[in-house]
Design a protein around this motif. Structure first.
Motif, PDB file in Angstrom:
ATOM      1  N   ARG A  66       0.715  -1.131  -0.101  1.00 39.19           N
ATOM      2  CA  ARG A  66      -0.065   0.102   0.087  1.00 39.19           C
ATOM      3  C   ARG A  66       1.003   1.250   0.103  1.00 39.19           C
ATOM      4  O   ARG A  66       0.551   2.186  -0.774  1.00 39.19           O
ATOM      5  CB  ARG A  66      -1.016   0.044   1.289  1.00 39.19           C
ATOM      6  N   ARG A  67       1.913   1.070   0.771  1.00 44.10           N
ATOM      7  CA  ARG A  67       2.906   2.278   1.062  1.00 44.10           C
ATOM      8  C   ARG A  67       3.667   2.572  -0.274  1.00 44.10           C
ATOM      9  O   ARG A  67       3.713   3.827  -0.572  1.00 44.10           O
ATOM     10  CB  ARG A  67       3.594   2.083   2.360  1.00 44.10           C
ATOM     11  N   MET A  68       4.180   1.486  -0.963  1.00 38.09           N
ATOM     12  CA  MET A  68       4.892   1.775  -1.858  1.00 38.09           C
ATOM     13  C   MET A  68       3.962   2.096  -3.144  1.00 38.09           C
ATOM     14  O   MET A  68       4.435   3.189  -4.053  1.00 38.09           O
ATOM     15  CB  MET A  68       5.345   0.458  -2.301  1.00 38.09           C
ATOM     16  N   GLN A  69       2.918   1.710  -3.466  1.00 39.56           N
ATOM     17  CA  GLN A  69       2.023   2.236  -4.344  1.00 39.56           C
ATOM     18  C   GLN A  69       1.515   3.683  -4.228  1.00 39.56           C
ATOM     19  O   GLN A  69       1.597   4.580  -5.144  1.00 39.56           O
ATOM     20  CB  GLN A  69       0.537   1.200  -4.608  1.00 39.56           C
ATOM     21  N   ALA A  70       1.252   3.887  -2.733  1.00 35.04           N
ATOM     22  CA  ALA A  70       0.737   5.500  -2.683  1.00 35.04           C
ATOM     23  C   ALA A  70       2.058   6.244  -2.980  1.00 35.04           C
ATOM     24  O   ALA A  70       1.559   7.362  -3.656  1.00 35.04           O
ATOM     25  CB  ALA A  70       0.481   5.386  -1.115  1.00 35.04           C
ATOM     26  N   GLU A  71       3.180   5.847  -2.682  1.00 33.28           N
ATOM     27  CA  GLU A  71       4.467   6.792  -3.104  1.00 33.28           C
ATOM     28  C   GLU A  71       4.419   6.754  -4.949  1.00 33.28           C
ATOM     29  O   GLU A  71       4.762   7.934  -4.955  1.00 33.28           O
ATOM     30  CB  GLU A  71       5.841   6.155  -2.404  1.00 33.28           C
ATOM     31  N   PHE A  72       4.219   5.846  -5.314  1.00 35.98           N
ATOM     32  CA  PHE A  72       4.440   5.709  -6.901  1.00 35.98           C
ATOM     33  C   PHE A  72       3.384   6.561  -7.293  1.00 35.98           C
ATOM     34  O   PHE A  72       3.575   7.559  -8.270  1.00 35.98           O
ATOM     35  CB  PHE A  72       4.255   4.100  -7.316  1.00 35.98           C
ATOM     36  N   THR A  73       2.297   6.652  -6.788  1.00 36.87           N
ATOM     37  CA  THR A  73       0.955   7.447  -7.158  1.00 36.87           C
ATOM     38  C   THR A  73       1.390   8.727  -6.948  1.00 36.87           C
ATOM     39  O   THR A  73       1.209   9.864  -7.670  1.00 36.87           O
ATOM     40  CB  THR A  73      -0.296   6.729  -6.858  1.00 36.87           C
ATOM     41  N   ASP A  74       1.660   9.181  -5.672  1.00 44.87           N
ATOM     42  CA  ASP A  74       2.059  10.732  -5.376  1.00 44.87           C
ATOM     43  C   ASP A  74       3.092  11.265  -6.248  1.00 44.87           C
ATOM     44  O   ASP A  74       2.974  12.416  -6.629  1.00 44.87           O
ATOM     45  CB  ASP A  74       2.321  10.697  -3.797  1.00 44.87           C
ATOM     46  N   GLU A  75       4.081  10.351  -6.365  1.00 47.37           N
ATOM     47  CA  GLU A  75       5.225  10.926  -7.353  1.00 47.37           C
ATOM     48  C   GLU A  75       4.742  11.288  -8.543  1.00 47.37           C
ATOM     49  O   GLU A  75       5.406  12.277  -9.341  1.00 47.37           O
ATOM     50  CB  GLU A  75       6.529   9.766  -7.331  1.00 47.37           C
ATOM     51  N   ARG A  76       3.816  10.784  -9.134  1.00 55.04           N
ATOM     52  CA  ARG A  76       3.539  11.102 -10.541  1.00 55.04           C
ATOM     53  C   ARG A  76       1.901  11.805 -10.682  1.00 55.04           C
ATOM     54  O   ARG A  76       1.669  11.991 -11.784  1.00 55.04           O
ATOM     55  CB  ARG A  76       3.246   9.611 -11.306  1.00 55.04           C
TER      56      ARG A  76
END
Length: 160
Positions: free
Chosen positions: A49-59
């Protein structure tokens, strides 16, 4: 025993096993134990969840990652998994007849399904691990082993 498949470490644990029953020549039931596949302990669902949230936020993709859109993306990814199995007939556990490339494609598509599922749960504020615990408890009540052992009927078809 640890195995390396598709560049991903997998563990098989003899402590967790499935039981298979068969009859011998005398009609007696024989029980066999087979090693059951197990996942590695990391990453956890929270890590994913955290990795995907970071990935989404960065983009800056949160504007697009609303529950409906995530659900439709999830369904699309499930369709891609289905395509990998289409026209194959029954497939043996462990996919012994699949090439390494086919296994890696499956791993990637299943990963997409999991990532979208976890993000959908996040956006809907569903604590997925806790929801699984509640659902498994409910399933144990709906499908008591003493009543359903070896049967594929729906819970509404069982009689007391």
């Amino acid at each position: 025993m640890a195995l390396q498949q598709n560049g991903i470490a997998s563990k098989h644990n003899g402590e967790t096993s499935s039981h298979h029953s068969s009859t011998n020549g005398n009609g007696e039931i024989q029980h066999e134990q087979a090693e059951r596949f197990t996942f590695t302990s990391e990453p956890t669902l929270e890590d994913i969840r955290r990795m995907q949230a970071e990935f989404t936020d960065e983009r800056n993709w949160n504007q697009f990652h609303k529950p409906r859109n995530l659900l439709l993306a999830l369904v699309g990814e499930v369709g891609e998994v289905s395509e990998l199995f289409q026209w194959r007939g029954e497939v043996a556990e462990g996919l012994p007849d699949w090439t390494e490339s086919e296994r890696e494609n499956l791993a990637q598509e299943l990963s997409d399904v999991l990532i979208y599922l976890v993000e959908l749960a996040e956006k809907c504020h569903v604590d997925l691990p806790q929801a699984v615990l509640r659902k498994m408890a409910l399933n144990r009540l709906k499908y008591p082993a003493s009543k359903v052992h070896g049967s594929a009927k729906k819970y509404t078809e069982y009689k007391d």
